[in-house]
Design a protein around this motif. Structure first.
Motif, PDB file in Angstrom:
ATOM      1  N   LEU A 164     -61.609 -20.703 -39.769  1.00 58.72           N
ATOM      2  CA  LEU A 164     -61.677 -20.662 -41.226  1.00 58.72           C
ATOM      3  C   LEU A 164     -62.330 -19.378 -41.741  1.00 58.72           C
ATOM      4  O   LEU A 164     -62.147 -19.027 -42.905  1.00 58.72           O
ATOM      5  N   VAL A 165     -63.056 -18.652 -40.901  1.00 62.26           N
ATOM      6  CA  VAL A 165     -63.655 -17.393 -41.359  1.00 62.26           C
ATOM      7  C   VAL A 165     -62.582 -16.356 -41.661  1.00 62.26           C
ATOM      8  O   VAL A 165     -62.866 -15.348 -42.312  1.00 62.26           O
TER       9      VAL A 165
ATOM     10  N   HIS B 194     -56.828 -14.616 -33.670  1.00 61.48           N
ATOM     11  CA  HIS B 194     -56.551 -13.925 -32.408  1.00 61.48           C
ATOM     12  C   HIS B 194     -56.398 -12.427 -32.649  1.00 61.48           C
ATOM     13  O   HIS B 194     -56.931 -11.602 -31.882  1.00 61.48           O
ATOM     14  N   GLN B 195     -55.690 -12.065 -33.724  1.00 58.53           N
ATOM     15  CA  GLN B 195     -55.482 -10.650 -34.025  1.00 58.53           C
ATOM     16  C   GLN B 195     -56.806  -9.957 -34.298  1.00 58.53           C
ATOM     17  O   GLN B 195     -57.063  -8.855 -33.799  1.00 58.53           O
ATOM     18  N   ARG B 196     -57.674 -10.604 -35.088  1.00 56.03           N
ATOM     19  CA  ARG B 196     -58.970  -9.992 -35.386  1.00 56.03           C
ATOM     20  C   ARG B 196     -59.819  -9.854 -34.133  1.00 56.03           C
ATOM     21  O   ARG B 196     -60.412  -8.797 -33.879  1.00 56.03           O
ATOM     22  N   CYS B 197     -59.899 -10.894 -33.335  1.00 54.19           N
ATOM     23  CA  CYS B 197     -60.745 -10.866 -32.140  1.00 54.19           C
ATOM     24  C   CYS B 197     -60.263  -9.844 -31.114  1.00 54.19           C
ATOM     25  O   CYS B 197     -61.038  -9.427 -30.244  1.00 54.19           O
ATOM     26  N   ASN B 198     -59.004  -9.453 -31.199  1.00 57.24           N
ATOM     27  CA  ASN B 198     -58.457  -8.494 -30.241  1.00 57.24           C
ATOM     28  C   ASN B 198     -58.237  -7.111 -30.847  1.00 57.24           C
ATOM     29  O   ASN B 198     -57.590  -6.260 -30.240  1.00 57.24           O
TER      30      ASN B 198
ATOM     31  N   LEU C 222     -53.312 -19.260 -39.182  1.00 52.59           N
ATOM     32  CA  LEU C 222     -54.738 -18.941 -39.108  1.00 52.59           C
ATOM     33  C   LEU C 222     -55.158 -18.605 -37.683  1.00 52.59           C
ATOM     34  O   LEU C 222     -55.975 -17.710 -37.453  1.00 52.59           O
ATOM     35  N   ALA C 223     -54.595 -19.333 -36.713  1.00 55.57           N
ATOM     36  CA  ALA C 223     -54.913 -19.044 -35.311  1.00 55.57           C
ATOM     37  C   ALA C 223     -54.455 -17.636 -34.940  1.00 55.57           C
ATOM     38  O   ALA C 223     -55.151 -16.915 -34.204  1.00 55.57           O
ATOM     39  N   ALA C 224     -53.302 -17.227 -35.453  1.00 55.60           N
ATOM     40  CA  ALA C 224     -52.794 -15.883 -35.166  1.00 55.60           C
ATOM     41  C   ALA C 224     -53.696 -14.824 -35.794  1.00 55.60           C
ATOM     42  O   ALA C 224     -53.982 -13.788 -35.185  1.00 55.60           O
ATOM     43  N   ARG C 225     -54.155 -15.077 -37.026  1.00 58.78           N
ATOM     44  CA  ARG C 225     -55.088 -14.148 -37.667  1.00 58.78           C
ATOM     45  C   ARG C 225     -56.369 -14.011 -36.838  1.00 58.78           C
ATOM     46  O   ARG C 225     -56.880 -12.909 -36.628  1.00 58.78           O
TER      47      ARG C 225
ATOM     48  N   ASN D 254     -57.258 -29.186 -51.311  1.00 52.57           N
ATOM     49  CA  ASN D 254     -56.551 -29.898 -52.376  1.00 52.57           C
ATOM     50  C   ASN D 254     -55.184 -30.407 -51.951  1.00 52.57           C
ATOM     51  O   ASN D 254     -54.439 -30.946 -52.767  1.00 52.57           O
ATOM     52  N   GLY D 255     -54.837 -30.207 -50.663  1.00 48.16           N
ATOM     53  CA  GLY D 255     -53.541 -30.668 -50.182  1.00 48.16           C
ATOM     54  C   GLY D 255     -52.393 -29.817 -50.659  1.00 48.16           C
ATOM     55  O   GLY D 255     -51.242 -30.266 -50.660  1.00 48.16           O
ATOM     56  N   GLU D 256     -52.671 -28.594 -51.106  1.00 46.81           N
ATOM     57  CA  GLU D 256     -51.625 -27.696 -51.574  1.00 46.81           C
ATOM     58  C   GLU D 256     -51.187 -26.780 -50.445  1.00 46.81           C
ATOM     59  O   GLU D 256     -51.767 -26.766 -49.359  1.00 46.81           O
ATOM     60  N   ALA D 257     -50.174 -25.979 -50.708  1.00 48.71           N
ATOM     61  CA  ALA D 257     -49.657 -25.068 -49.689  1.00 48.71           C
ATOM     62  C   ALA D 257     -50.718 -24.032 -49.335  1.00 48.71           C
ATOM     63  O   ALA D 257     -51.288 -23.391 -50.205  1.00 48.71           O
ATOM     64  N   GLY D 258     -50.982 -23.887 -48.068  1.00 52.98           N
ATOM     65  CA  GLY D 258     -51.941 -22.906 -47.576  1.00 52.98           C
ATOM     66  C   GLY D 258     -51.472 -22.392 -46.237  1.00 52.98           C
ATOM     67  O   GLY D 258     -50.399 -22.778 -45.747  1.00 52.98           O
ATOM     68  N   PRO D 259     -52.222 -21.529 -45.602  1.00 51.45           N
ATOM     69  CA  PRO D 259     -51.816 -21.053 -44.280  1.00 51.45           C
ATOM     70  C   PRO D 259     -51.821 -22.211 -43.283  1.00 51.45           C
ATOM     71  O   PRO D 259     -52.729 -23.048 -43.286  1.00 51.45           O
TER      72      PRO D 259
END
Length: 581
Positions: free
Chosen positions: A382-383, A410-414, A405-408, A395-400
């Motif tokens: 979530l960070v 992973h991309q940041r950590c690498n 989010l997992a891809a984000r 709110n149950g609306e469209a979000g990532p």
């Protein structure tokens, strides 16, 4: 987050400049990739604080712009009256004319005279102690007191939003006050080294002990150490590794202890527990999340001699090297530098480091709930979400989705700062020479310049380029900036990620790209410090001098050339790191 890229003729993917003019990679502080949550806050908050401070001190700067590109921070400095794509200052005659005719430059020049006459840093230090510090600490305490685990979703999101706003406000306050330490410190350093010819680290040694927040001599810690010394069984608890005990369990024993020990432990954790312990970002760990490091630091602090360090003989020696006609000015400069030294770390550890940790606490609680509902894969992911995306998920609306989010994450950590170009667009041109400026403006701008060069290692750039070549020719000897005198031989502990902090053992040589005041919790354990970035005034250099341990800053390629567990010999005076195996 800006992630635009372009492809050059060699098919290498390069980041695209976010706008016209030069953009410089800010890697002396943000050497680790920035989280999505922080990317919405820091690039707005720091420029706002810098703008306020520049105006208050009469600096000839509009301010700065910041953009996060591929998770890393790029900065553009904006001189007053200069074109955005200027390659350097105008001719001297034109610059002098602008100083006389440009209304805003004239106003800043006059402000520089006022700053020196009124010693603005003293007023700001008084304001910090009287009103700003009580406000930021009180707000941190109020947010920390909220029972987020038993709050419903609406209350939790409201709390997270409040933490985010408070973090923005704390960052603005931090960077507004930068000049209150930087200008008096830079003036003292520049003038004293010129007068005496001494190495910078010897001149800066005279500030030792004037920042309890840096030196670890704060009242709450001293109270806990005193309570531990009266509780012999508790001292044995700190040997948790030899006893095979879980550090979190040991910390809970201390918190639950009867009498003064329990009270002192709770008071200490109340102040330090939610501060960041490994960096500047909500992606970094809080102190409470690294209990093993905390406990080892306490054990080592028990053995430390906390008696006051008598600096007067050193002061007398340095003063004796100052030409007699400048000694009264030296006394004033040293007094100003010592007086303002603590605000450098205190505004961080009591301000935005604590505020960032509280935002992380709220993010992890929200992440735990969203993970339980299958909306994300792990709380830590979530960070890398924005506040609007978090609200949509609650709110149950469209979000990532979880995969996005997992891809984000992973991309940041690498992502690695070494892969980012030092400049986008053009390379920044040099500022106007100090001697072109009127006397008061010269004092302010040269003082700030000395601080920035010492903090970020800008003056060491050429030396480091030569050192990099030398290091390539002789792989056993690396060279940087001798930031804290003395020599030491020990084991390198290479830290590249927050989760590695618990690997630090007593006597290790800490090797990092850069440090922040968040690292203060591990300082009692260290035998020496080596950083890949920074200079004489970077955080690692400051804390090494406080703890009187050797340090070498700005060692190019150190993170690639030194292996974890490798034996090193550090010479903090010569600025060398010798690889022994």
């Amino acid at each position: 987050m800006a992630t635009d890229v372009k492809v050059n003729s060699s098919s290498t993917v390069l980041p695209k400049a976010p706008g016209p003019g030069p953009w410089a990679l800010e890697a002396s502080h943000w050497s680790h990739p920035m989280s999505g949550f922080m990317s919405e806050i820091f690039p707005r908050a720091m420029p706002e604080g810098f703008r306020r401070g520049a105006e208050n001190y009469g600096m000839l700067l509009e301010g700065m712009r910041m953009e996060v590109i591929n998770h890393f921070l790029y900065v553009q400095i904006l001189p007053i009256g200069a074109p955005i794509d200027a390659k350097g200052p105008p001719p001297k005659w034109l610059f002098k004319l602008l100083l006389k005719l440009h209304p805003r430059l004239r106003k800043r020049i006059n402000r520089c005279k006022e700053v020196l006459a009124e010693r603005t840093w003293q007023r700001e230090l008084d304001e910090w102690n009287r009103s700003i510090k009580p406000w930021v600490v009180g707000r941190n305490q109020a947010l920390q007191a909220v029972d987020i685990e038993n709050s419903d979703d609406a209350a939790l999101f409201k709390h997270l939003s409040e933490c985010r706003q408070h973090l923005y406000d704390a960052l603005v306050s931090h960077h507004t006050l930068t000049a209150s330490n930087a200008v008096p410190l830079g003036r003292y350093l520049a003038k004293t080294t010129a007068w005496t010819g001494l190495p910078e680290h010897e001149v800066l040694d005279l500030l030792r002990g004037s920042s309890p927040s840096t030196a670890g001599t704060t009242a709450d810690l001293q109270r806990l150490l005193a309570a531990l010394r009266q509780h012999h069984e508790a001292i044995s608890w700190l040997e948790f590794e030899d006893n095979g005990e879980d550090p979190a369990t040991v910390l809970q024993k201390l918190l639950s202890a009867d009498g003064e020990l329990g009270a002192a432990t709770n008071a200490y954790i109340e102040v330090i527990g939610n501060r960041l312990g490994t960096g500047y970002d909500v992606a970094d760990r809080r102190v409470i999340e690294v209990p093993d490091v905390l406990l080892r630091g306490l054990a080592q602090s028990l053995q430390k001699d906390n008696s006051a360090d008598d600096l007067q003989p050193e002061i007398n020696r340095v003063r004796g090297l100052v030409p007699e006609q400048h000694r009264a000015e030296f006394d004033q400069l040293l007094d100003d530098a010592q007086m303002t030294h603590e605000i450098r770390d205190e505004r961080i550890v009591l301000g935005d480091s604590w505020a960032t940790g509280l935002a992380r606490r709220a993010l992890l609680e929200a992440g735990k709930r969203l993970t339980a509902r299958g909306l994300i894969e792990a709380p830590e992911h979530l960070v890398d979400a924005t506040l609007a995306e978090i609200e949509a998920m609650f709110n149950g609306e469209a979000g990532p989705g979880p995969e996005q989010l997992a891809a984000r994450h992973h991309q940041r950590c690498n992502a690695h700062v070494e892969e980012m170009p030092p400049f986008l667009g053009s390379e920044p041109g040099p500022p106007p020479p100090d001697e072109w400026l009127p006397p008061a403006a010269r004092e302010i701008m040269s003082g700030m310049g000395a601080f920035l060069n010492g903090n970020m290692g800008q003056d060491a750039a050429q030396a480091n380029a030569a050192a990099a070549q030398q290091s390539a020719d002789n792989g056993q000897l690396l060279t940087g900036v001798g930031a804290s005198g003395g020599s030491y031989e020990g084991i390198a502990r290479v830290i590249t990620a927050p989760e590695q902090m618990n690997q630090i053992q007593q006597g290790d040589i800490l090797l990092v790209a850069s440090t922040s005041p968040a690292f203060n919790v591990v300082l009692p354990l260290l035998g020496a410090i080596v950083t890949e970035r920074g200079g004489m005034l970077c955080h690692a250099a400051v804390v090494a001098r406080e703890y009187q341990i050797p340090a070498v800053a700005g060692v190019p390629g150190a993170m690639q050339k030194i292996n974890n567990g490798q034996r090193l010999r550090i010479d903090g005076s010569a600025g060398t790191v010798e690889l022994l195996n």
